[in-house]
Structures are given as structure tokens and as C-alpha cells.
Design an enzyme around this catalytic site. Structure first.
Site, PDB file in Angstrom:
ATOM      1  N   ARG A  13      33.739 -78.000 -13.057  1.00  0.00           N
ATOM      2  CA  ARG A  13      34.305 -76.952 -12.989  1.00  0.00           C
ATOM      3  C   ARG A  13      34.509 -76.115 -13.710  1.00  0.00           C
ATOM      4  O   ARG A  13      34.575 -74.840 -14.193  1.00  0.00           O
ATOM      5  CB  ARG A  13      35.590 -78.028 -12.730  1.00  0.00           C
ATOM      6  CG  ARG A  13      36.375 -76.832 -12.590  1.00  0.00           C
ATOM      7  CD  ARG A  13      38.140 -77.356 -11.754  1.00  0.00           C
ATOM      8  NE  ARG A  13      39.317 -76.593 -11.639  1.00  0.00           N
ATOM      9  CZ  ARG A  13      39.532 -75.886 -11.193  1.00  0.00           C
ATOM     10  NH1 ARG A  13      39.437 -75.095 -10.197  1.00  0.00           N
ATOM     11  NH2 ARG A  13      40.991 -74.642 -11.535  1.00  0.00           N
ATOM     12  N   TYR A  20      32.886 -68.034 -12.669  1.00  0.00           N
ATOM     13  CA  TYR A  20      34.142 -66.371 -12.335  1.00  0.00           C
ATOM     14  C   TYR A  20      34.150 -65.651 -13.396  1.00  0.00           C
ATOM     15  O   TYR A  20      34.230 -64.387 -12.676  1.00  0.00           O
ATOM     16  CB  TYR A  20      35.143 -67.438 -12.007  1.00  0.00           C
ATOM     17  CG  TYR A  20      34.887 -68.778 -10.648  1.00  0.00           C
ATOM     18  CD1 TYR A  20      34.592 -68.560  -9.840  1.00  0.00           C
ATOM     19  CD2 TYR A  20      35.431 -69.985 -11.544  1.00  0.00           C
ATOM     20  CE1 TYR A  20      33.975 -69.776  -8.808  1.00  0.00           C
ATOM     21  CE2 TYR A  20      35.711 -70.964 -10.117  1.00  0.00           C
ATOM     22  CZ  TYR A  20      34.949 -70.745  -8.931  1.00  0.00           C
ATOM     23  OH  TYR A  20      34.635 -71.769  -8.182  1.00  0.00           O
ATOM     24  N   GLU A  32      34.292 -50.307 -12.229  1.00  0.00           N
ATOM     25  CA  GLU A  32      36.463 -49.760 -13.697  1.00  0.00           C
ATOM     26  C   GLU A  32      35.566 -48.660 -13.591  1.00  0.00           C
ATOM     27  O   GLU A  32      34.966 -48.535 -14.559  1.00  0.00           O
ATOM     28  CB  GLU A  32      37.046 -50.801 -14.009  1.00  0.00           C
ATOM     29  CG  GLU A  32      37.281 -51.057 -12.639  1.00  0.00           C
ATOM     30  CD  GLU A  32      38.750 -50.602 -11.685  1.00  0.00           C
ATOM     31  OE1 GLU A  32      39.594 -49.719 -12.565  1.00  0.00           O
ATOM     32  OE2 GLU A  32      38.191 -51.123 -10.796  1.00  0.00           O
ATOM     33  N   GLU A  73      41.568 -53.575 -21.018  1.00  0.00           N
ATOM     34  CA  GLU A  73      41.507 -53.149 -19.583  1.00  0.00           C
ATOM     35  C   GLU A  73      40.949 -53.482 -18.719  1.00  0.00           C
ATOM     36  O   GLU A  73      41.241 -53.902 -17.624  1.00  0.00           O
ATOM     37  CB  GLU A  73      40.001 -52.396 -19.641  1.00  0.00           C
ATOM     38  CG  GLU A  73      39.602 -51.733 -19.247  1.00  0.00           C
ATOM     39  CD  GLU A  73      41.055 -49.899 -18.870  1.00  0.00           C
ATOM     40  OE1 GLU A  73      40.767 -50.050 -17.485  1.00  0.00           O
ATOM     41  OE2 GLU A  73      40.997 -49.258 -19.641  1.00  0.00           O
ATOM     42  N   GLU A  80      46.501 -54.043 -11.621  1.00  0.00           N
ATOM     43  CA  GLU A  80      47.036 -52.914 -10.840  1.00  0.00           C
ATOM     44  C   GLU A  80      46.411 -53.522  -9.510  1.00  0.00           C
ATOM     45  O   GLU A  80      46.482 -53.652  -8.632  1.00  0.00           O
ATOM     46  CB  GLU A  80      45.273 -52.550 -11.556  1.00  0.00           C
ATOM     47  CG  GLU A  80      46.436 -51.481 -12.372  1.00  0.00           C
ATOM     48  CD  GLU A  80      44.995 -50.319 -12.930  1.00  0.00           C
ATOM     49  OE1 GLU A  80      44.126 -50.100 -12.135  1.00  0.00           O
ATOM     50  OE2 GLU A  80      45.616 -49.248 -13.230  1.00  0.00           O
ATOM     51  N   GLU A  89      51.421 -49.774  -0.162  1.00  0.00           N
ATOM     52  CA  GLU A  89      52.545 -48.173  -0.245  1.00  0.00           C
ATOM     53  C   GLU A  89      52.977 -48.327  -1.451  1.00  0.00           C
ATOM     54  O   GLU A  89      53.514 -49.478  -2.063  1.00  0.00           O
ATOM     55  CB  GLU A  89      53.529 -49.142   0.807  1.00  0.00           C
ATOM     56  CG  GLU A  89      53.523 -49.043   2.689  1.00  0.00           C
ATOM     57  CD  GLU A  89      54.400 -49.974   3.392  1.00  0.00           C
ATOM     58  OE1 GLU A  89      55.624 -49.327   2.619  1.00  0.00           O
ATOM     59  OE2 GLU A  89      54.530 -50.248   4.497  1.00  0.00           O
TER      60      GLU A  89
END
Length: 135
Positions: A13, A20, A32, A73, A80, A89
């Protein structure tokens, strides 16, 4: 310690966590625009520091600032995406969360620029004096 606890802490792990992290880094670099810009400036800055023969302490400060900028960043992007996951929405609180995350990058960028000026200005002045003979 139960079986579930051991599964959460195993060596495999631990190794997978690096995979990851690398996957996330690849995604941010590819997708990005701001990260791409930050990496471009980081490369240019490192090249200039190398050309100006920065002392080791300046290198440590410079790399710490670059690493901080790139890390912020990445965190901004994560926030985000999390907000986007919660709601697609428009919502004033979602906008506020994104704006605040972006402001962290902005504030660090201002201080990174000031640190850059403090690091680069003395060797640049010295270089100009050598090249142009004190003109």
C-alpha cells in the site's frame, strides 16, 4: 491489530501511494494550464540560477520556493476538482472556495517573486558589471 488495520498499513500500500501520487502529478501537468506555466517558469529560473552559479544556500531557497509553488498549484487543482464534484451548478460558496484556493497560489506567487528578486538581483548586477565593464 486487526486484519483491516494491517491492510491499511502494508508495504505494498505504501508503494502504491507513490504510484497514485505520480498519476496525480501526470494529470495536473497534462491537463492544467497554470501548472504547465509554473513548470516552464521553474525550468527557466533553474537554468538562470545555474548560469549565475548560485551558492548552495540560494539553491536551497530557490528549490523550496519552486516546490512550494508547484505544490500549492496542485492543492488548488485538487480543491477545484472537489468543489466540481460536489456541484456542477454555479453556487456562490463553490465560487468562493475556488477563489480562496486560487488566492493561496497568488499570495505565494507574490512572495516567490520577491524572493526571486532578492536572490537574482545581486548576481545579475555583478554579471552586468563584469560583462559591460562597470558601464
Amino acid at each position: 491489530m486487526g486484519l483491516q488495520d494491517r491492510q491499511k498499513r502494508g508495504f505494498r500500500r505504501f508503494i502504491r501511494s507513490f504510484a497514485y501520487a505520480i498519476e496525480g502529478l501526470k494529470h495536473v501537468i497534462k491537463k492544467e494550464q497554470n501548472m504547465f506555466v509554473h513548470i516552464g517558469f521553474a525550468i527557466i529560473t533553474i537554468l538562470f540560477a545555474w548560469m549565475l552559479d548560485f551558492p548552495i544556500l540560494h539553491w536551497m531557497i530557490l528549490l523550496l520556493v519552486i516546490g512550494g509553488m508547484l505544490s500549492l498549484e496542485i492543492m488548488n487543482t485538487a480543491i477545484e476538482r472537489t468543489v466540481d464534484l460536489i456541484t456542477e451548478e454555479y453556487h456562490p460558496l463553490a465560487k468562493r472556495a475556488k477563489d480562496i484556493a486560487a488566492s493561496a497560489v497568488f499570495v505565494f506567487g507574490i512572495f516567490a517573486a520577491i524572493i526571486g528578486i532578492l536572490l537574482f538581483l545581486p548576481p545579475l548586477i555583478e554579471w552586468f558589471q563584469i560583462v559591460f565593464g562597470g558601464v
